[in-house]
Structures are given as C-alpha cells and as structure tokens.
Design a protein around this motif. Sequence first.
Motif, PDB file in Angstrom:
ATOM      1  N   MET A   1       0.840  -1.204   0.000  1.00  0.00           N
ATOM      2  CA  MET A   1       0.000   0.000   0.000  1.00  0.00           C
ATOM      3  C   MET A   1       0.875   1.253   0.000  1.00  0.00           C
ATOM      4  SD  MET A   1      -3.361  -0.676   2.321  1.00  0.00           S
ATOM      5  CE  MET A   1      -2.667  -1.575   3.686  1.00  0.00           C
ATOM      6  N   ARG A   2       1.932   1.233   0.802  1.00  0.00           N
ATOM      7  CA  ARG A   2       2.835   2.391   0.886  1.00  0.00           C
ATOM      8  C   ARG A   2       3.549   2.610  -0.438  1.00  0.00           C
ATOM      9  NH1 ARG A   2       7.702   3.509   1.078  1.00  0.00           N
ATOM     10  NH2 ARG A   2       8.489   1.398   1.240  1.00  0.00           N
ATOM     11  N   GLN A   3       4.038   1.550  -1.067  1.00  0.00           N
ATOM     12  CA  GLN A   3       4.762   1.675  -2.325  1.00  0.00           C
ATOM     13  C   GLN A   3       3.862   2.168  -3.461  1.00  0.00           C
ATOM     14  OE1 GLN A   3       6.424  -2.399  -2.345  1.00  0.00           O
ATOM     15  NE2 GLN A   3       8.380  -1.389  -2.751  1.00  0.00           N
ATOM     16  N   GLU A  47      -4.709 -10.137  -1.067  1.00  0.00           N
ATOM     17  CA  GLU A  47      -3.596 -11.067  -0.874  1.00  0.00           C
ATOM     18  C   GLU A  47      -2.303 -10.302  -1.110  1.00  0.00           C
ATOM     19  OE1 GLU A  47      -3.857 -14.417  -3.555  1.00  0.00           O
ATOM     20  OE2 GLU A  47      -6.031 -14.215  -3.598  1.00  0.00           O
ATOM     21  N   GLU A  48      -1.212 -10.911  -0.682  1.00  0.00           N
ATOM     22  CA  GLU A  48       0.098 -10.323  -0.953  1.00  0.00           C
ATOM     23  C   GLU A  48       0.288 -10.212  -2.464  1.00  0.00           C
ATOM     24  OE1 GLU A  48       4.794 -11.238   0.002  1.00  0.00           O
ATOM     25  OE2 GLU A  48       3.257 -12.542   0.804  1.00  0.00           O
ATOM     26  N   ASN A  49       0.800  -9.078  -2.933  1.00  0.00           N
ATOM     27  CA  ASN A  49       1.057  -8.808  -4.353  1.00  0.00           C
ATOM     28  C   ASN A  49      -0.208  -8.753  -5.205  1.00  0.00           C
ATOM     29  OD1 ASN A  49       3.812  -8.501  -3.997  1.00  0.00           O
ATOM     30  ND2 ASN A  49       4.152 -10.691  -4.182  1.00  0.00           N
ATOM     31  N   ARG A  50      -1.333  -8.433  -4.604  1.00  0.00           N
ATOM     32  CA  ARG A  50      -2.580  -8.264  -5.348  1.00  0.00           C
ATOM     33  C   ARG A  50      -3.205  -6.941  -4.924  1.00  0.00           C
ATOM     34  NH1 ARG A  50      -4.249 -12.311  -8.962  1.00  0.00           N
ATOM     35  NH2 ARG A  50      -6.287 -12.519  -8.064  1.00  0.00           N
ATOM     36  N   VAL A  51      -3.824  -6.270  -5.879  1.00  0.00           N
ATOM     37  CA  VAL A  51      -4.563  -5.051  -5.577  1.00  0.00           C
ATOM     38  C   VAL A  51      -5.911  -5.149  -6.283  1.00  0.00           C
ATOM     39  CG1 VAL A  51      -3.465  -3.732  -7.454  1.00  0.00           C
ATOM     40  CG2 VAL A  51      -4.527  -2.519  -5.556  1.00  0.00           C
ATOM     41  N   THR A  74      -9.093  -6.920 -10.378  1.00  0.00           N
ATOM     42  CA  THR A  74      -8.016  -7.332  -9.485  1.00  0.00           C
ATOM     43  C   THR A  74      -6.757  -7.526 -10.314  1.00  0.00           C
ATOM     44  OG1 THR A  74      -9.570  -8.399  -7.979  1.00  0.00           O
ATOM     45  CG2 THR A  74      -7.257  -9.053  -7.804  1.00  0.00           C
ATOM     46  N   PHE A  75      -5.676  -6.917  -9.857  1.00  0.00           N
ATOM     47  CA  PHE A  75      -4.386  -6.977 -10.531  1.00  0.00           C
ATOM     48  C   PHE A  75      -3.380  -7.715  -9.660  1.00  0.00           C
ATOM     49  CE2 PHE A  75      -6.388  -3.165 -12.181  1.00  0.00           C
ATOM     50  CZ  PHE A  75      -6.075  -3.187 -13.536  1.00  0.00           C
ATOM     51  N   THR A  76      -2.469  -8.419 -10.314  1.00  0.00           N
ATOM     52  CA  THR A  76      -1.294  -8.957  -9.647  1.00  0.00           C
ATOM     53  C   THR A  76      -0.172  -7.940  -9.837  1.00  0.00           C
ATOM     54  OG1 THR A  76      -1.942 -11.225 -10.111  1.00  0.00           O
ATOM     55  CG2 THR A  76       0.386 -10.848  -9.612  1.00  0.00           C
ATOM     56  N   VAL A  77       0.497  -7.591  -8.758  1.00  0.00           N
ATOM     57  CA  VAL A  77       1.623  -6.667  -8.830  1.00  0.00           C
ATOM     58  C   VAL A  77       2.854  -7.498  -9.169  1.00  0.00           C
ATOM     59  CG1 VAL A  77       3.009  -4.959  -7.605  1.00  0.00           C
ATOM     60  CG2 VAL A  77       0.547  -5.136  -7.149  1.00  0.00           C
ATOM     61  N   GLU A  78       3.310  -7.398 -10.419  1.00  0.00           N
ATOM     62  CA  GLU A  78       4.474  -8.176 -10.852  1.00  0.00           C
ATOM     63  C   GLU A  78       5.782  -7.514 -10.473  1.00  0.00           C
ATOM     64  OE1 GLU A  78       4.026  -9.131 -15.021  1.00  0.00           O
ATOM     65  OE2 GLU A  78       2.792 -10.859 -14.471  1.00  0.00           O
ATOM     66  N   LYS A  79       5.796  -6.179 -10.446  1.00  0.00           N
ATOM     67  CA  LYS A  79       7.020  -5.458 -10.075  1.00  0.00           C
ATOM     68  C   LYS A  79       6.617  -4.081  -9.570  1.00  0.00           C
ATOM     69  CE  LYS A  79      11.419  -3.801 -11.661  1.00  0.00           C
ATOM     70  NZ  LYS A  79      12.562  -4.117 -12.457  1.00  0.00           N
ATOM     71  N   ILE A  80       7.310  -3.645  -8.547  1.00  0.00           N
ATOM     72  CA  ILE A  80       7.119  -2.273  -8.067  1.00  0.00           C
ATOM     73  C   ILE A  80       8.410  -1.807  -7.418  1.00  0.00           C
ATOM     74  CG2 ILE A  80       6.143  -2.991  -5.851  1.00  0.00           C
ATOM     75  CD1 ILE A  80       4.355  -0.424  -6.087  1.00  0.00           C
ATOM     76  N   SER A 115      -3.420  -8.325 -15.347  1.00  0.00           N
ATOM     77  CA  SER A 115      -4.822  -8.699 -15.164  1.00  0.00           C
ATOM     78  C   SER A 115      -5.426  -9.033 -16.518  1.00  0.00           C
ATOM     79  CB  SER A 115      -5.594  -7.536 -14.528  1.00  0.00           C
ATOM     80  OG  SER A 115      -6.965  -7.851 -14.393  1.00  0.00           O
ATOM     81  N   ASP A 116      -6.284 -10.014 -16.526  1.00  0.00           N
ATOM     82  CA  ASP A 116      -7.028 -10.392 -17.735  1.00  0.00           C
ATOM     83  C   ASP A 116      -6.126 -10.565 -18.955  1.00  0.00           C
ATOM     84  OD1 ASP A 116      -9.371 -10.306 -16.227  1.00  0.00           O
ATOM     85  OD2 ASP A 116      -9.754  -8.216 -16.731  1.00  0.00           O
ATOM     86  N   HIS A 117      -5.014 -11.269 -18.789  1.00  0.00           N
ATOM     87  CA  HIS A 117      -4.071 -11.578 -19.874  1.00  0.00           C
ATOM     88  C   HIS A 117      -3.405 -10.332 -20.461  1.00  0.00           C
ATOM     89  CE1 HIS A 117      -5.699 -15.596 -19.599  1.00  0.00           C
ATOM     90  NE2 HIS A 117      -6.912 -15.104 -19.760  1.00  0.00           N
ATOM     91  N   LYS A 118      -3.321  -9.265 -19.668  1.00  0.00           N
ATOM     92  CA  LYS A 118      -2.661  -8.033 -20.103  1.00  0.00           C
ATOM     93  C   LYS A 118      -1.660  -7.598 -19.043  1.00  0.00           C
ATOM     94  CE  LYS A 118      -6.813  -6.314 -22.416  1.00  0.00           C
ATOM     95  NZ  LYS A 118      -7.829  -5.251 -22.416  1.00  0.00           N
TER      96      LYS A 118
END
Length: 137
Positions: free
Chosen positions: A25-27, A82-86, A112-118, A127-130
């Motif tokens: 959340m902070r990042q 979840e961890e690494n999800r927004v 819902t997105f997976t955070v792959e890198k930050i 998300s959704d194959h993008k």
Amino acid sequence: MNTKGFWSAAVCVLLTLTGCQKELMRQLQGKWQLKSVEQSGHVYRVDTVWYNFQSEALFMYQIYHVDKDSFSHLYGYRNHPEENRVHLELISYPRPVGEFLPLTDWEDRQRTFTVEKINSKRLVLYSDHKTYEFIRF
C-alpha cells in the motif's frame, strides 16, 4: 505441534502478511502514468492514462483526451486481498461508472491486478491476460 504452538505460528504468519500488504500500500501511494499495455505479444503505447493511489483505500482513474484537451476521471476504492494483489473498484463519482467504462479497457467496475514489479519509479500490473507498465509521475 500443540494448540498453543499452532496459534503462535498462525499469528506470526498473519502479521507477516499484514506487514507485506501495508508495504505494498505504501509503495503504490501516488500517481502512476501508464506507458504500455502488452497483450498476446503486442505492445500498445499509452501516455494518457493515470492510476492515482491517493491513500490506503482511495483510488482515481484519470484519462487525458488529447482531441479535447481535457481530463475525465472516476474515483474508487482499493484493497489488497492477498500479498502482491490489488483490487480496484470504481464508483459512480463524479459520473456514472457506465459512462466511464467505455473510455477504458475495463469490462466491469471491479478489477483485481497482480503486482508483478514495483519500485520507486516503475510499476507492472497484470490482469485479464494483459501486462500494464507504469512510471511514477
């Protein structure tokens, strides 16, 4: 493992996950400009969309319309299931979600997105194959 040991381990895991979610959340805090969207091997350049993570719970999707020299935006909420999800949810403010969605590639008010890198300068969401690549603005 006895019951006391089990509960102690469970609390430690929960605290670790909560700490990771707070760090994410902070990042995310701040304004991120979308630079590209990759789908099925095709990369589409973008420079007129921003995701604004305004607090631990608030979100704003912003679009610049080059032809009109104006902006559209919609507010919403975010959480981290979840961890690494927004998880982002748009609300009908200041306009109805139904009027705003056609301006985006979102199919629904929630995503819902997976955070792959930050890091401090770059954000990659999936998300959704993008794959969405952002830079801090």
